[in-house]
Design a protein around this motif. Structure first.
Motif, PDB file in Angstrom:
ATOM      1  N   GLN A 183       0.830  -1.203   0.000  1.00  0.00           N
ATOM      2  CA  GLN A 183       0.000   0.000   0.000  1.00  0.00           C
ATOM      3  C   GLN A 183       0.873   1.264   0.000  1.00  0.00           C
ATOM      4  O   GLN A 183       0.622   2.204  -0.767  1.00  0.00           O
ATOM      5  CB  GLN A 183      -0.918  -0.002   1.221  1.00  0.00           C
ATOM      6  N   LEU A 184       1.916   1.281   0.835  1.00  0.00           N
ATOM      7  CA  LEU A 184       2.816   2.439   0.910  1.00  0.00           C
ATOM      8  C   LEU A 184       3.546   2.653  -0.409  1.00  0.00           C
ATOM      9  O   LEU A 184       3.659   3.779  -0.904  1.00  0.00           O
ATOM     10  CB  LEU A 184       3.821   2.242   2.046  1.00  0.00           C
ATOM     11  N   GLN A 185       4.020   1.563  -0.986  1.00  0.00           N
ATOM     12  CA  GLN A 185       4.752   1.657  -2.254  1.00  0.00           C
ATOM     13  C   GLN A 185       3.852   2.256  -3.342  1.00  0.00           C
ATOM     14  O   GLN A 185       4.299   3.058  -4.168  1.00  0.00           O
ATOM     15  CB  GLN A 185       5.228   0.270  -2.677  1.00  0.00           C
ATOM     16  N   GLN A 186       2.584   1.892  -3.322  1.00  0.00           N
ATOM     17  CA  GLN A 186       1.639   2.409  -4.316  1.00  0.00           C
ATOM     18  C   GLN A 186       1.300   3.881  -4.074  1.00  0.00           C
ATOM     19  O   GLN A 186       0.988   4.614  -5.009  1.00  0.00           O
ATOM     20  CB  GLN A 186       0.356   1.572  -4.299  1.00  0.00           C
ATOM     21  N   MET A 187       1.374   4.294  -2.827  1.00  0.00           N
ATOM     22  CA  MET A 187       1.008   5.671  -2.486  1.00  0.00           C
ATOM     23  C   MET A 187       2.092   6.684  -2.857  1.00  0.00           C
ATOM     24  O   MET A 187       1.806   7.848  -3.134  1.00  0.00           O
ATOM     25  CB  MET A 187       0.704   5.788  -0.991  1.00  0.00           C
ATOM     26  N   ILE A 188       3.355   6.263  -2.869  1.00  0.00           N
ATOM     27  CA  ILE A 188       4.424   7.250  -3.119  1.00  0.00           C
ATOM     28  C   ILE A 188       5.146   7.043  -4.459  1.00  0.00           C
ATOM     29  O   ILE A 188       5.859   7.944  -4.912  1.00  0.00           O
ATOM     30  CB  ILE A 188       5.445   7.281  -1.970  1.00  0.00           C
ATOM     31  N   TYR A 189       4.980   5.905  -5.079  1.00  0.00           N
ATOM     32  CA  TYR A 189       5.511   5.679  -6.430  1.00  0.00           C
ATOM     33  C   TYR A 189       7.016   5.959  -6.555  1.00  0.00           C
ATOM     34  O   TYR A 189       7.462   6.549  -7.531  1.00  0.00           O
ATOM     35  CB  TYR A 189       4.762   6.544  -7.458  1.00  0.00           C
ATOM     36  N   TRP A 190       7.808   5.569  -5.580  1.00  0.00           N
ATOM     37  CA  TRP A 190       9.253   5.775  -5.675  1.00  0.00           C
ATOM     38  C   TRP A 190       9.932   4.458  -6.040  1.00  0.00           C
ATOM     39  O   TRP A 190       9.558   3.398  -5.564  1.00  0.00           O
ATOM     40  CB  TRP A 190       9.834   6.263  -4.352  1.00  0.00           C
ATOM     41  N   ASN A 191      10.971   4.566  -6.875  1.00  0.00           N
ATOM     42  CA  ASN A 191      11.721   3.369  -7.243  1.00  0.00           C
ATOM     43  C   ASN A 191      12.783   3.026  -6.208  1.00  0.00           C
ATOM     44  O   ASN A 191      13.060   1.867  -5.948  1.00  0.00           O
ATOM     45  CB  ASN A 191      12.393   3.572  -8.612  1.00  0.00           C
ATOM     46  N   LYS A 192      13.389   4.079  -5.635  1.00  0.00           N
ATOM     47  CA  LYS A 192      14.442   3.875  -4.634  1.00  0.00           C
ATOM     48  C   LYS A 192      14.232   4.797  -3.443  1.00  0.00           C
ATOM     49  O   LYS A 192      13.885   5.962  -3.610  1.00  0.00           O
ATOM     50  CB  LYS A 192      15.831   4.120  -5.243  1.00  0.00           C
ATOM     51  N   PHE A 193      14.455   4.250  -2.262  1.00  0.00           N
ATOM     52  CA  PHE A 193      14.305   5.010  -1.017  1.00  0.00           C
ATOM     53  C   PHE A 193      15.669   5.198  -0.358  1.00  0.00           C
ATOM     54  O   PHE A 193      16.515   4.311  -0.420  1.00  0.00           O
ATOM     55  CB  PHE A 193      13.417   4.253  -0.015  1.00  0.00           C
ATOM     56  N   THR A 194      15.859   6.336   0.279  1.00  0.00           N
ATOM     57  CA  THR A 194      17.045   6.545   1.105  1.00  0.00           C
ATOM     58  C   THR A 194      16.651   7.389   2.315  1.00  0.00           C
ATOM     59  O   THR A 194      15.626   8.081   2.287  1.00  0.00           O
ATOM     60  CB  THR A 194      18.178   7.237   0.310  1.00  0.00           C
ATOM     61  N   ILE A 195      17.445   7.295   3.363  1.00  0.00           N
ATOM     62  CA  ILE A 195      17.134   8.014   4.599  1.00  0.00           C
ATOM     63  C   ILE A 195      18.237   9.020   4.900  1.00  0.00           C
ATOM     64  O   ILE A 195      19.419   8.702   4.802  1.00  0.00           O
ATOM     65  CB  ILE A 195      16.999   7.045   5.792  1.00  0.00           C
ATOM     66  N   ILE A 196      17.827  10.234   5.237  1.00  0.00           N
ATOM     67  CA  ILE A 196      18.758  11.259   5.716  1.00  0.00           C
ATOM     68  C   ILE A 196      18.430  11.531   7.177  1.00  0.00           C
ATOM     69  O   ILE A 196      17.293  11.869   7.510  1.00  0.00           O
ATOM     70  CB  ILE A 196      18.645  12.564   4.896  1.00  0.00           C
ATOM     71  N   LEU A 197      19.419  11.337   8.050  1.00  0.00           N
ATOM     72  CA  LEU A 197      19.265  11.683   9.465  1.00  0.00           C
ATOM     73  C   LEU A 197      19.992  12.998   9.713  1.00  0.00           C
ATOM     74  O   LEU A 197      21.090  13.218   9.189  1.00  0.00           O
ATOM     75  CB  LEU A 197      19.877  10.608  10.366  1.00  0.00           C
ATOM     76  N   ILE A 198      19.373  13.856  10.505  1.00  0.00           N
ATOM     77  CA  ILE A 198      19.899  15.210  10.704  1.00  0.00           C
ATOM     78  C   ILE A 198      20.095  15.478  12.187  1.00  0.00           C
ATOM     79  O   ILE A 198      19.189  15.242  12.988  1.00  0.00           O
ATOM     80  CB  ILE A 198      18.933  16.261  10.116  1.00  0.00           C
ATOM     81  N   LYS A 199      21.281  15.972  12.532  1.00  0.00           N
ATOM     82  CA  LYS A 199      21.550  16.421  13.900  1.00  0.00           C
ATOM     83  C   LYS A 199      21.660  17.948  13.851  1.00  0.00           C
ATOM     84  O   LYS A 199      22.521  18.493  13.163  1.00  0.00           O
ATOM     85  CB  LYS A 199      22.852  15.824  14.419  1.00  0.00           C
ATOM     86  N   CYS A 200      20.747  18.614  14.548  1.00  0.00           N
ATOM     87  CA  CYS A 200      20.717  20.084  14.523  1.00  0.00           C
ATOM     88  C   CYS A 200      21.339  20.661  15.791  1.00  0.00           C
ATOM     89  O   CYS A 200      21.240  20.085  16.867  1.00  0.00           O
ATOM     90  CB  CYS A 200      19.281  20.586  14.389  1.00  0.00           C
TER      91      CYS A 200
END
Length: 504
Positions: free
Chosen positions: A157-174
């Protein structure tokens, strides 16, 4: 633009409505015109509009029947009914199908416009609400995926909702974020991403496009606009939602080690680590720190920067954390400043102010920043004492003597190193130390000679170790400064040590 279909069996009415108002100025565009209900149904199946303006009474299938049939297929579409006076009461039956309004023929322009304004307002609200609901659902599913708790059905369901081929994560320390709701701000600024908070970090799940590893410009602009310093890490890209938990663990591990990477904004698994950047030192940590202090005191600027890197690398190799490394440098720099403050009392107040600057070290988020901050700090310290160049020159001479007393060291050689005339340099040294250069050198050699004698070396060996090729010459020098021969000194020292043990 919201799409509109006009349905009326009268050609004049159809054409009149199409040109009665400037539809696009009010956020609408006419995409289809139908002459009867049958044609309208065919066009509806091909291209569903947001608004249909329907004549209530048409040959064959009536407008009411058309609305009833379409409402079964689409609960959200808006209707405006066209009606003559005779059919107006009949048209009221359409209320059960939630029509937006009724227009009497001939259509009044102002009345039509008032309906269009209201309908657009409702469509905008619905669109915003739908978008928010969808985003909320996506966020919920992403959180489940990050925690490795997403079901196969939910992942599809999630894959169909966002239509992305590749996922990546950015973590941020502020740093210094001033209690801003950064997650909400990112939601509003980054349309093509899913912000989240987890384990005290701010993060975004974003589509990986190409091979470039960059920070989204919207993120950089947003944080920059509020003066927020930040550091980020980026995971490898994956093609399945189910692998997001693995991505997150990778990003978390990178963040844990992030301080020790050389890059200054975004770190990946391929980033350069301090262990790869700085060659491992064979000198002990304490020796490195001692060299660092000496370099500052004698103004050996060329050696300071490499030493900062070596000390940092040595601390990391001993598994010091970011916080412990910062604390160690604050202590080291404070010690240097306090020492200089004593040596240069006229600068004491200025040095006190410099100590306050060391608190900034707490807000440095990676090793390159730390090294550059320390380098700049020391540069400013050296500039403060540079007004007394003569003292720095003498300190440098003393350092050179202590490091090279075992060599054939002469005032001429040192004069070349410090770029002073040897006669002037000799007077300068005497003025600051109270000793002539050769006398000071002899005394340093004698003190080290004592140490070697007590370690059991023969007299001729000690002579060589402290810079004398002739043992007899060393013997005479030793007797001159110590008041006894090397052998007698050794015997007396051993006897004294023995007496101490006896008394003990």
């Amino acid at each position: 633009m919201y799409e509109v279909m006009i349905v009326d069996d009268e050609r004049r009415t159809r054409q009149g409505l199409a040109t009665l108002v400037d539809w696009e100025s009010y956020g609408f565009t006419i995409t289809n015109i139908a002459a009867d209900a049958t044609e309208a149904m065919e066009l509806f199946e091909k291209r569903r509009p947001s608004l249909m303006i329907v004549d209530i009474k048409m040959p064959g299938i009536s407008g009411i029947k058309l609305i009833e049939a379409i409402r079964k297929k689409d609960q959200k579409i808006c209707f405006l009914i066209l009606s003559g006076h005779a059919e107006f009461d009949y048209a009221k039956k359409a209320i059960q199908y939630h029509v937006s309004g009724y227009l009497l023929k001939p259509v009044d322009e102002e009345e039509l416009l008032s309906y269009l304004v209201e309908i657009k307002k409702n469509l905008d609200l619905e669109k915003t609400s739908h978008h928010a609901n969808k985003k909320g659902k996506i966020e919920k599913l992403i959180q489940a995926a990050l925690s490795d708790e997403i079901t196969t059905e939910a992942a599809v369901q999630l894959q169909q909702m966002i239509y992305w081929n590749k996922f990546t994560i950015i973590l941020i320390k502020c740093y210094k974020k001033n209690d801003l709701d950064l997650k909400q701000m990112l939601k509003e600024s980054l349309q093509e991403s899913v912000p989240f908070t987890k384990d005290s970090y701010l993060g975004i799940v974003i589509e990986q496009k190409g091979e470039a590893v960059t920070i989204p410009s919207e993120l950089d602009n947003l944080l920059g606009a509020y003066g927020i310093s930040y550091f980020s890490v980026r995971s490898q890209a994956v093609g399945k939602v189910e692998d997001l938990a693995t991505c997150y663990r990778e990003a978390l591990e990178l963040m844990r080690k992030s301080f020790f990477y050389i890059e200054d904004q975004i770190v990946t698994k391929d980033s350069l680590h301090i262990r790869e950047y700085v060659e491992e030192s064979r000198i002990s940590l304490s020796a490195l720190e001692e060299q660092f202090v000496y370099s500052v005191e004698i103004g050996d600027w060329s050696n300071i920067h490499p030493l900062i890197w070596k000390i940092t690398a040595s601390l990391e190799a001993k598994e010091y954390t970011e916080a412990k490394i910062k604390k160690r440098f604050i202590q080291l720099l404070s010690s240097i400043v306090n020492t200089l403050s004593t040596e240069y009392p006229e600068k004491r107040e200025t040095f006190s102010h410099k100590l306050y600057e060391l608190t900034e070290i707490e807000y440095l988020y990676h090793v390159t920043q730390l090294v550059e901050f320390i380098h700049q700090f020391i540069k400013e310290i050296v500039e403060l004492i540079d007004c007394n160049k003569e003292k720095i020159v003498v300190n440098k001479m003393i350092h050179l003597i202590e490091q090279n007393y075992h060599k054939n060291i002469k005032l001429d050689n040192i004069a070349e190193v410090v770029h002073y005339h040897k006669v002037y340099l000799g007077k300068l040294f005497k003025a600051h130390t109270g000793e002539y250069f050769n006398t000071y050198l002899d005394k340093v050699r004698m003190e080290n000679g004592k140490k070697f004698l007590l370690q059991g070396f023969k007299v001729y060996q000690v002579a060589e170790k402290v810079g004398y090729s002739n043992p007899d010459y060393f013997h005479s020098k030793f007797k001159k400064y110590v008041g006894m021969s090397p052998s007698t000194f050794r015997k007396k020292s051993q006897k004294k040590e023995f007496s101490k043990k006896e008394l003990g």
